[in-house]
Design a protein around this motif. Structure first.
Motif, PDB file in Angstrom:
ATOM      1  N   UNK A 165       0.832  -1.183   0.000  1.00 18.30           N
ATOM      2  CA  UNK A 165       0.000   0.000   0.000  1.00 18.30           C
ATOM      3  C   UNK A 165       0.877   1.248   0.000  1.00 18.30           C
ATOM      4  N   UNK A 166       0.380   2.350  -0.534  1.00 19.53           N
ATOM      5  CA  UNK A 166       1.159   3.582  -0.489  1.00 19.53           C
ATOM      6  C   UNK A 166       1.301   4.073   0.942  1.00 19.53           C
ATOM      7  N   UNK A 167       2.444   4.660   1.251  1.00 20.05           N
ATOM      8  CA  UNK A 167       2.679   5.167   2.600  1.00 20.05           C
ATOM      9  C   UNK A 167       1.826   6.409   2.853  1.00 20.05           C
ATOM     10  N   UNK A 168       1.710   6.784   4.124  1.00 17.03           N
ATOM     11  CA  UNK A 168       0.960   7.996   4.476  1.00 17.03           C
ATOM     12  C   UNK A 168       1.578   9.226   3.820  1.00 17.03           C
ATOM     13  N   UNK A 170      -0.708   0.716  -7.264  1.00 16.84           N
ATOM     14  CA  UNK A 170      -0.772  -0.636  -6.717  1.00 16.84           C
ATOM     15  C   UNK A 170      -2.040  -1.381  -7.095  1.00 16.84           C
ATOM     16  N   UNK A 171      -3.120  -0.664  -7.428  1.00 16.63           N
ATOM     17  CA  UNK A 171      -4.354  -1.374  -7.735  1.00 16.63           C
ATOM     18  C   UNK A 171      -5.570  -0.475  -7.851  1.00 16.63           C
ATOM     19  N   UNK A 172      -6.734  -1.124  -7.937  1.00 17.05           N
ATOM     20  CA  UNK A 172      -8.019  -0.463  -8.162  1.00 17.05           C
ATOM     21  C   UNK A 172      -8.944  -0.780  -6.996  1.00 17.05           C
ATOM     22  N   UNK A 173      -9.638   0.251  -6.509  1.00 18.43           N
ATOM     23  CA  UNK A 173     -10.635   0.049  -5.469  1.00 18.43           C
ATOM     24  C   UNK A 173     -12.023   0.233  -6.078  1.00 18.43           C
ATOM     25  N   UNK A 217      -5.606  -5.805  -6.470  1.00 19.18           N
ATOM     26  CA  UNK A 217      -4.197  -5.452  -6.630  1.00 19.18           C
ATOM     27  C   UNK A 217      -3.684  -5.841  -8.011  1.00 19.18           C
ATOM     28  N   UNK A 218      -2.792  -5.017  -8.550  1.00 21.72           N
ATOM     29  CA  UNK A 218      -2.120  -5.357  -9.802  1.00 21.72           C
ATOM     30  C   UNK A 218      -0.998  -6.353  -9.513  1.00 21.72           C
ATOM     31  N   UNK A 219      -0.609  -7.155 -10.501  1.00 20.42           N
ATOM     32  CA  UNK A 219       0.500  -8.091 -10.287  1.00 20.42           C
ATOM     33  C   UNK A 219       1.781  -7.382  -9.843  1.00 20.42           C
ATOM     34  N   UNK A 220       2.024  -6.203 -10.430  1.00 15.93           N
ATOM     35  CA  UNK A 220       3.178  -5.384 -10.068  1.00 15.93           C
ATOM     36  C   UNK A 220       2.743  -3.920 -10.083  1.00 15.93           C
ATOM     37  N   UNK A 232       2.391  -0.221 -11.195  1.00 20.97           N
ATOM     38  CA  UNK A 232       2.523   0.349 -12.532  1.00 20.97           C
ATOM     39  C   UNK A 232       3.204   1.709 -12.444  1.00 20.97           C
ATOM     40  N   UNK A 233       3.871   2.087 -13.540  1.00 21.88           N
ATOM     41  CA  UNK A 233       4.611   3.356 -13.560  1.00 21.88           C
ATOM     42  C   UNK A 233       4.025   4.366 -14.528  1.00 21.88           C
ATOM     43  N   UNK A 234       3.150   3.921 -15.425  1.00 20.31           N
ATOM     44  CA  UNK A 234       2.601   4.840 -16.409  1.00 20.31           C
ATOM     45  C   UNK A 234       1.310   4.253 -16.983  1.00 20.31           C
ATOM     46  N   UNK A 235       0.695   4.980 -17.915  1.00 22.16           N
ATOM     47  CA  UNK A 235      -0.582   4.562 -18.487  1.00 22.16           C
ATOM     48  C   UNK A 235      -0.442   3.254 -19.261  1.00 22.16           C
ATOM     49  N   UNK A 236       0.670   3.077 -19.966  1.00 19.34           N
ATOM     50  CA  UNK A 236       0.880   1.838 -20.715  1.00 19.34           C
ATOM     51  C   UNK A 236       0.874   0.621 -19.804  1.00 19.34           C
ATOM     52  N   UNK A 237       1.605   0.706 -18.696  1.00 24.45           N
ATOM     53  CA  UNK A 237       1.636  -0.411 -17.752  1.00 24.45           C
ATOM     54  C   UNK A 237       0.285  -0.592 -17.077  1.00 24.45           C
ATOM     55  N   UNK A 238      -0.421   0.509 -16.835  1.00 27.68           N
ATOM     56  CA  UNK A 238      -1.755   0.408 -16.248  1.00 27.68           C
ATOM     57  C   UNK A 238      -2.695  -0.336 -17.189  1.00 27.68           C
ATOM     58  N   UNK A 239      -2.639  -0.014 -18.479  1.00 23.59           N
ATOM     59  CA  UNK A 239      -3.511  -0.679 -19.451  1.00 23.59           C
ATOM     60  C   UNK A 239      -3.288  -2.188 -19.437  1.00 23.59           C
ATOM     61  N   UNK A 240      -2.036  -2.591 -19.364  1.00 19.60           N
ATOM     62  CA  UNK A 240      -1.737  -4.032 -19.331  1.00 19.60           C
ATOM     63  C   UNK A 240      -2.209  -4.665 -18.026  1.00 19.60           C
ATOM     64  N   UNK A 241      -2.049  -3.933 -16.918  1.00 18.27           N
ATOM     65  CA  UNK A 241      -2.480  -4.465 -15.619  1.00 18.27           C
ATOM     66  C   UNK A 241      -3.995  -4.627 -15.569  1.00 18.27           C
TER      67      UNK A 241
END
Length: 233
Positions: free
Chosen positions: A1-4, A190-193, A209-212, A214-223
Motif C-alpha cells: 500500500x502507499x505510505x501515508x 498498486x491497484x483499483x478500489x 491489486x495489480x500483479x506489479x 505500474x509506472x505509467x498509463x501503458x503499464x496500467x492498461x496491461x495491468x
C-alpha cells in the motif's frame, strides 16, 4: 500500500480542492482562502499561488518573520457519483511567508514551511513526518486518475462487476438476481478500489491489486487487461 507520506504528497499534487486556514481570517468565504496552485519544493515545503490582493497574501506580507502559522486542508472527493464520495482529507500545518518574485504580475507565491501533517483516507488515519513527506513522490497516476475512473465507470461497468468473481463468497451477492452496481472509486499504482453499491447504499469496498506496481498509463492498461482477464475465467 502507499505510505501515508506518499498519499499526502499525492493529494497535494492532485486537483483536489484545498483551503488555507490562517488565524484571523476564518470568517472569510472559503473561496478567498483557496490557493489556485500547489507545488512542493525540494525540502518538502509547499508553495501556494494566490492573487496579489488576496487577504491571505496581505496577512503573510505583514507578518513578522515566520510568526504566522497556517494549515492547508485538502479534501479528496471521488470523481464519479458514488455514496460517500469524500475519499479522504489531509492537513498540513506550518509557518507562512510570502516569496516575492516567483509569480507573474498580479500574483504572489506563499511558502508554507512544513511543520506537521496527517492524512485520513480510505487506507486509514496516520500522521506524516516532515522527512517522509519531503522524500515521498506522488503516485504516477495522479494526473490521470479522475479521467480514468470516469472512463471505467462509463464504459466498463459490466467488466467491473465481473471482478466480483475474484471475491469468493464475499462477491456472491454481486451476481444475485438483483446485482449490486460496481463503481470504481480509487486508482493508484498498486491497484483499483471498487465500491459495490445497492440503490443509494454502499455495501462494501473491494481492493484489486495489480500483479506489479505500474509506472505509467501503458503499464496500467496491461495491468487492467490482466485483471479483467482473470475475472473472465
Amino acid at each position: 500500500m502507499p505510505s501515508a507520506a506518499e498519499r499526502t504528497r499525492t493529494l497535494v499534487q492532485s486537483t483536489c480542492s484545498s483551503v488555507l486556514l490562517v488565524p484571523g481570517l476564518t470568517a472569510l468565504h472559503p473561496v478567498r482562502l483557496m490557493p489556485d496552485s500547489r507545488t512542493v519544493g525540494p525540502e518538502g515545503d509547499l508553495f501556494l499561488g494566490f492573487p496579489a490582493d488576496s487577504p491571505v497574501v496581505r496577512a503573510a506580507t505583514h507578518a513578522q518573520g515566520d510568526d504566522l502559522t497556517a494549515v492547508l486542508e485538502i479534501t479528496d472527493v471521488a470523481p464519479v457519483s458514488v455514496p460517500h464520495r469524500i475519499r479522504g482529507r489531509a492537513r498540513i500545518g506550518g509557518w507562512l511567508t510570502s516569496v516575492p518574485g516567483l509569480a507573474g504580475p498580479g500574483r504572489m507565491t506563499l511558502r508554507l514551511e512544513f511543520g506537521e501533517a496527517s492524512v485520513d483516507d480510505l487506507w486509514g488515519a496516520e500522521p506524516v513526518e516532515p522527512e517522509d513527506f519531503r522524500d515521498a513522490a506522488a503516485d504516477p497516476l495522479v494526473a490521470h486518475e479522475a479521467e480514468l475512473l470516469q472512463h471505467l465507470h462509463a464504459a466498463h461497468g459490466e467488466r467491473l462487476a465481473a471482478l466480483s468473481t475474484l471475491l469468493g463468497e464475499r462477491g456472491a451477492g454481486v451476481r444475485a438476481p438483483s446485482p449490486l452496481r460496481a463503481v470504481p472509486v480509487a486508482l493508484d499504482r498498486f491497484g483499483l478500489r471498487v465500491r459495490f453499491v445497492e440503490g443509494r447504499t454502499a455495501r462494501f469496498d473491494a481492493r484489486f491489486e495489480f500483479p506489479d506496481p505500474v509506472r505509467d498509463i501503458g503499464e496500467l492498461r496491461r495491468a487492467m487487461h490482466t485483471l479483467f482477464e482473470a475475472a473472465a475465467r
